[in-house]
Scaffold this motif. Sequence first.
Motif, PDB file in Angstrom:
ATOM      1  N   PRO A  82       4.283   1.442  -6.491  1.00  0.00           N
ATOM      2  CA  PRO A  82       3.218   0.579  -5.976  1.00  0.00           C
ATOM      3  C   PRO A  82       2.149   1.339  -5.202  1.00  0.00           C
ATOM      4  CG  PRO A  82       5.369  -0.356  -5.482  1.00  0.00           C
ATOM      5  CD  PRO A  82       5.616   0.974  -6.106  1.00  0.00           C
ATOM      6  N   LYS A  83       2.574   2.398  -4.484  1.00  0.00           N
ATOM      7  CA  LYS A  83       1.607   3.217  -3.730  1.00  0.00           C
ATOM      8  C   LYS A  83       0.579   3.829  -4.686  1.00  0.00           C
ATOM      9  CE  LYS A  83       1.241   7.452  -0.960  1.00  0.00           C
ATOM     10  NZ  LYS A  83       1.981   8.618  -0.417  1.00  0.00           N
ATOM     11  N   TYR A  84       1.061   4.459  -5.743  1.00  0.00           N
ATOM     12  CA  TYR A  84       0.148   5.135  -6.674  1.00  0.00           C
ATOM     13  C   TYR A  84      -0.726   4.131  -7.418  1.00  0.00           C
ATOM     14  CZ  TYR A  84       3.526   8.925  -5.844  1.00  0.00           C
ATOM     15  OH  TYR A  84       4.356   9.851  -5.262  1.00  0.00           O
ATOM     16  N   LEU A  85      -0.149   2.988  -7.773  1.00  0.00           N
ATOM     17  CA  LEU A  85      -0.933   1.957  -8.458  1.00  0.00           C
ATOM     18  C   LEU A  85      -1.991   1.367  -7.536  1.00  0.00           C
ATOM     19  CD1 LEU A  85       1.956   0.292 -10.451  1.00  0.00           C
ATOM     20  CD2 LEU A  85      -0.120   1.236 -11.491  1.00  0.00           C
ATOM     21  N   ALA A  86      -1.642   1.181  -6.260  1.00  0.00           N
ATOM     22  CA  ALA A  86      -2.612   0.661  -5.286  1.00  0.00           C
ATOM     23  C   ALA A  86      -3.758   1.655  -5.086  1.00  0.00           C
ATOM     24  CB  ALA A  86      -1.922   0.360  -3.960  1.00  0.00           C
ATOM     25  N   GLN A  87      -3.416   2.941  -5.005  1.00  0.00           N
ATOM     26  CA  GLN A  87      -4.454   3.968  -4.870  1.00  0.00           C
ATOM     27  C   GLN A  87      -5.385   3.958  -6.079  1.00  0.00           C
ATOM     28  OE1 GLN A  87      -1.736   7.287  -4.363  1.00  0.00           O
ATOM     29  NE2 GLN A  87      -2.254   7.500  -2.200  1.00  0.00           N
ATOM     30  N   ALA A  88      -4.788   3.830  -7.262  1.00  0.00           N
ATOM     31  CA  ALA A  88      -5.574   3.819  -8.500  1.00  0.00           C
ATOM     32  C   ALA A  88      -6.429   2.549  -8.590  1.00  0.00           C
ATOM     33  CB  ALA A  88      -4.651   3.927  -9.711  1.00  0.00           C
ATOM     34  N   ALA A  89      -5.841   1.416  -8.193  1.00  0.00           N
ATOM     35  CA  ALA A  89      -6.577   0.142  -8.206  1.00  0.00           C
ATOM     36  C   ALA A  89      -7.785   0.214  -7.284  1.00  0.00           C
ATOM     37  CB  ALA A  89      -5.661  -1.004  -7.774  1.00  0.00           C
ATOM     38  N   SER A  90      -7.582   0.820  -6.127  1.00  0.00           N
ATOM     39  CA  SER A  90      -8.666   0.984  -5.161  1.00  0.00           C
ATOM     40  C   SER A  90      -9.798   1.823  -5.757  1.00  0.00           C
ATOM     41  CB  SER A  90      -8.119   1.645  -3.890  1.00  0.00           C
ATOM     42  OG  SER A  90      -9.161   1.964  -3.016  1.00  0.00           O
TER      43      SER A  90
END
Length: 280
Positions: A82-90
Motif C-alpha cells: 500500500p505504501k508504494y501504491l500510495a506513493q505512485a498514486a500521488s
Amino acid sequence: MKFVITGVKGQLGYDLVKQLSGANHEVIGIDREELDITDESAVLAYIEEVKPDAILHCAAFTNVDAAEEQKDAAYAVNALGPKYLAQAASKVGAKMVYVSTDYVFNGSASEPYEPDQATDPLGVYGETKLAGEEFVKQYLDNYFIVRTAWVYGINGHNFVKTMLRLGEERGEVGVVHDQIGSPTYTVDLAAFMIELVQSEKYGIYHATNEGVCSWYEFAVEIFKQAGMDVKVNPLTSDQFPRPAARPSYSVLSKKKIAEQGFTPLRDWKEALAAYLTELN
C-alpha cells in the motif's frame, strides 16, 4: 474512468472487475504475476505507465494464522505494498481505495466500532494492515480506506463454501459461537467501493452487510437457506485454538455510509441468499 485493480484473482478483485467492466470503464486487473506490489520501483514504473484515474487495492496477505509465522512477508504485502501504491498514486494524481479489516481493532468492544475509534490489533495480520493504512494516510492527502470483515464471494475460498462442503461430507459441523461480526458479500462491497471512488467524499469507511451474527449463527443460516439437514454444534474459541487470536466482537458501524449519502449494503441474510443463487 480508468481503474487499476490489484488482487484480481481474489474474491473482491474479481467482483470489482466484473462490475466495472460492465459499466464502460477501462479496467486493468492485476495479480502478482503482472505486478509485485512489494517491489517499489516496479510499482512506480507500472502506475506511471498506466496512469489510472483510480487504484482499487484489494491484494493482501490474508492468511491470519500464517501471518504469525511469516511476519516479514505479511508486512511486505500488507504495509509496503500500500505504501508504494500510495506513493505512485500521488505521483500520477490517481485516487486510491485501500481495503482494510476489522482486525485493526482488539474486539473487546460491545458497541459497533466507528471509523475514528482507537485501533489496537491483536496479531500480525491486523498490525500489518494497520501499517498499510498509516502509509496511505502519510502519502496521500485524499484517500479512501474501507474496513470490512467476514468476506465471501464467488471467486475463491470462504466460510460459506467450506460449510457447504463440510455439511455434504459430514452432516455435522462445529462452529464457534463467541465471535460476533457481520458477513460481507463481495458483490455488495464492490458496488459500494465503486460508488465511493467516484465521489470526493474521502476518509475511512466501514462496510459490511447489515445485521450481526456469530459464526455459529452464520453457519446455521447457510444450511437453512441451502436446504441442508446439517447439525451445527456451538463451540467456544478455546475449543478451537488457532495460532492467531481472533477479535471476539468485530461489528463495524456503517453509519457513515448513510450519513455521506451512499447506498447502504443490504442485510446479510438477503446477501447470503443472492450468493447461494450465484453459486448455483
